[in-house]
Scaffold this motif. Structure first.
Motif, PDB file in Angstrom:
ATOM      1  N   ASP A 101      -5.545 -33.606 -47.746  1.00 19.63           N
ATOM      2  CA  ASP A 101      -4.407 -32.771 -47.235  1.00 19.63           C
ATOM      3  C   ASP A 101      -2.946 -33.258 -47.718  1.00 19.63           C
ATOM      4  O   ASP A 101      -2.892 -34.447 -47.808  1.00 19.63           O
TER       5      ASP A 101
ATOM      6  N   ARG B 187     -12.723 -30.552 -46.433  1.00 17.63           N
ATOM      7  CA  ARG B 187     -11.711 -29.464 -46.064  1.00 17.63           C
ATOM      8  C   ARG B 187     -10.545 -29.785 -47.169  1.00 17.63           C
ATOM      9  O   ARG B 187     -10.269 -31.120 -47.004  1.00 17.63           O
TER      10      ARG B 187
ATOM     11  N   THR C  11      -6.756 -28.742 -47.733  1.00 22.19           N
ATOM     12  CA  THR C  11      -5.739 -27.896 -47.013  1.00 22.19           C
ATOM     13  C   THR C  11      -3.969 -28.603 -47.425  1.00 22.19           C
ATOM     14  O   THR C  11      -4.090 -29.674 -47.741  1.00 22.19           O
ATOM     15  N   ASN C  12      -3.318 -27.506 -47.694  1.00 16.68           N
ATOM     16  CA  ASN C  12      -2.051 -27.797 -47.602  1.00 16.68           C
ATOM     17  C   ASN C  12      -1.657 -28.508 -48.994  1.00 16.68           C
ATOM     18  O   ASN C  12      -0.807 -29.420 -49.306  1.00 16.68           O
TER      19      ASN C  12
ATOM     20  N   HIS D 217     -14.012 -25.762 -47.238  1.00 14.23           N
ATOM     21  CA  HIS D 217     -12.947 -25.019 -46.790  1.00 14.23           C
ATOM     22  C   HIS D 217     -11.895 -25.271 -47.557  1.00 14.23           C
ATOM     23  O   HIS D 217     -11.191 -26.380 -47.568  1.00 14.23           O
TER      24      HIS D 217
ATOM     25  N   GLU E 168      -7.920 -24.200 -47.892  1.00  7.03           N
ATOM     26  CA  GLU E 168      -6.954 -23.345 -47.062  1.00  7.03           C
ATOM     27  C   GLU E 168      -5.547 -23.809 -47.265  1.00  7.03           C
ATOM     28  O   GLU E 168      -5.189 -24.938 -47.495  1.00  7.03           O
ATOM     29  N   HIS E 169      -4.591 -22.756 -47.136  1.00  8.03           N
ATOM     30  CA  HIS E 169      -3.016 -22.930 -47.223  1.00  8.03           C
ATOM     31  C   HIS E 169      -2.797 -23.866 -48.351  1.00  8.03           C
ATOM     32  O   HIS E 169      -2.015 -24.847 -48.372  1.00  8.03           O
ATOM     33  N   CYS E 170      -3.273 -23.433 -49.672  1.00  9.63           N
ATOM     34  CA  CYS E 170      -3.232 -24.394 -50.914  1.00  9.63           C
ATOM     35  C   CYS E 170      -2.435 -23.123 -51.758  1.00  9.63           C
ATOM     36  O   CYS E 170      -2.494 -22.019 -51.914  1.00  9.63           O
TER      37      CYS E 170
END
Length: 270
Positions: A40, A72, A74-75, A100, A102-104
């Motif tokens: 993250d 996960r 993310t970011n 998963h 996401e938001h990358c």
């Protein structure tokens, strides 16, 4: 070589790291046969894959079946100068599932932003790969590629026959924004004996030079592709079934490697 390499671990959090590496094999984070992983808010610029997911090679990895799962990402912001921003494989013999992304943001890739790779002889599976809300720019190859036919060096003791062909299913990519992307998706590197079962590419916007190629895919779902600047057909397919395939151009299937022969003596884990 690899900057961070957890192996056979559970419950990992990697948060707010800045990683810089150079040279060949200079991966940022390699998750190897691990479960319950969160990456993250990391800023990663590397000389090879920014993040790579692995689970062992050949008959040994297949017998151990130490799966990488529940990951996960993310970011994160990623840039790579030799291979991919996120590589899944090619060491997949223990299986990889439930990933998963996401938001990358992917700001540079020498090949593709996302690269899923393996080969016959690895066995096991790659399944439940989900990516959502991604910004992609600065790629030399494109946004997405599957190479499940010839990635990586063949193992000294591979898994033979159809059992050694990785099972691939449930890949979903949604809400992708691309800028000057050479190729949206190269999805032809799938073995006809084990087609990709379930593939979604939806809600993609931006600019690209070429569109989507797919081969040996069941239950495809292609929708909301609103890109500009491409030449040739937006979608080209071979042996693909599903939704959103209207008007697709036909292509030849991929070249398939010869079957991996069975050994004279079955492999035994030592």
């Amino acid at each position: 070589m690899w900057s961070i390499h957890p192996t056979n671990c559970e419950n990992i959090t990697i948060r707010n790291l800045t990683i810089r590496s150079t040279g060949g094999n200079g991966d940022g984070i390699d998750i190897d046969s691990c479960r319950h992983v969160l990456i993250d808010g990391c800023d990663i610029v590397t000389g090879d894959d920014c993040i790579s997911l692995k689970s062992g090679r050949g008959a040994e990895g297949y017998a151990l079946l130490q799966t990488t799962e529940d990951v996960r990402i993310t970011n994160c912001t990623m840039a790579d100068s030799i291979f991919a921003c996120i590589g899944i494989g090619s060491e997949t013999s223990g299986g990889i599932r439930n990933v998963h992304i996401e938001h990358c943001k992917f700001t540079q890739a020498r090949t593709f932003a996302l690269y899923i790779k393996s080969r016959p002889g690895r066995g096991a599976f790659i399944e439940d790969i989900v990516a959502d809300d991604l910004d992609v720019s600065g790629t030399t190859g494109g946004f997405l590629r599957f190479n499940l036919l010839a990635s990586g060096i063949q193992d000294p003791i591979p898994v033979p026959g159809d059992e050694g062909i990785p099972t691939v299913r449930h890949f979903k990519f949604t809400n992708i924004r691309v800028t000057d992307c050479p190729l949206l998706a190269d999805g032809i590197g799938v073995h006809p004996n084990k087609p990709l079962d379930g593939f979604t590419l939806a809600n993609v916007t931006g600019t690209c030079a070429k569109g989507i190629t797919l081969a040996n895919v069941r239950k495809a779902d292609i929708r909301g592709i609103k890109v500009e600047g491409y030449t040739g057909p937006l979608l080209r397919i071979h042996n693909v079934t599903g939704k959103g395939l209207e008007g697709a151009a036909g292509i030849e299937g991929p070249k398939v490697p010869p079957p991996v022969p069975a050994p004279a003596t079955p492999y035994t884990l030592r």
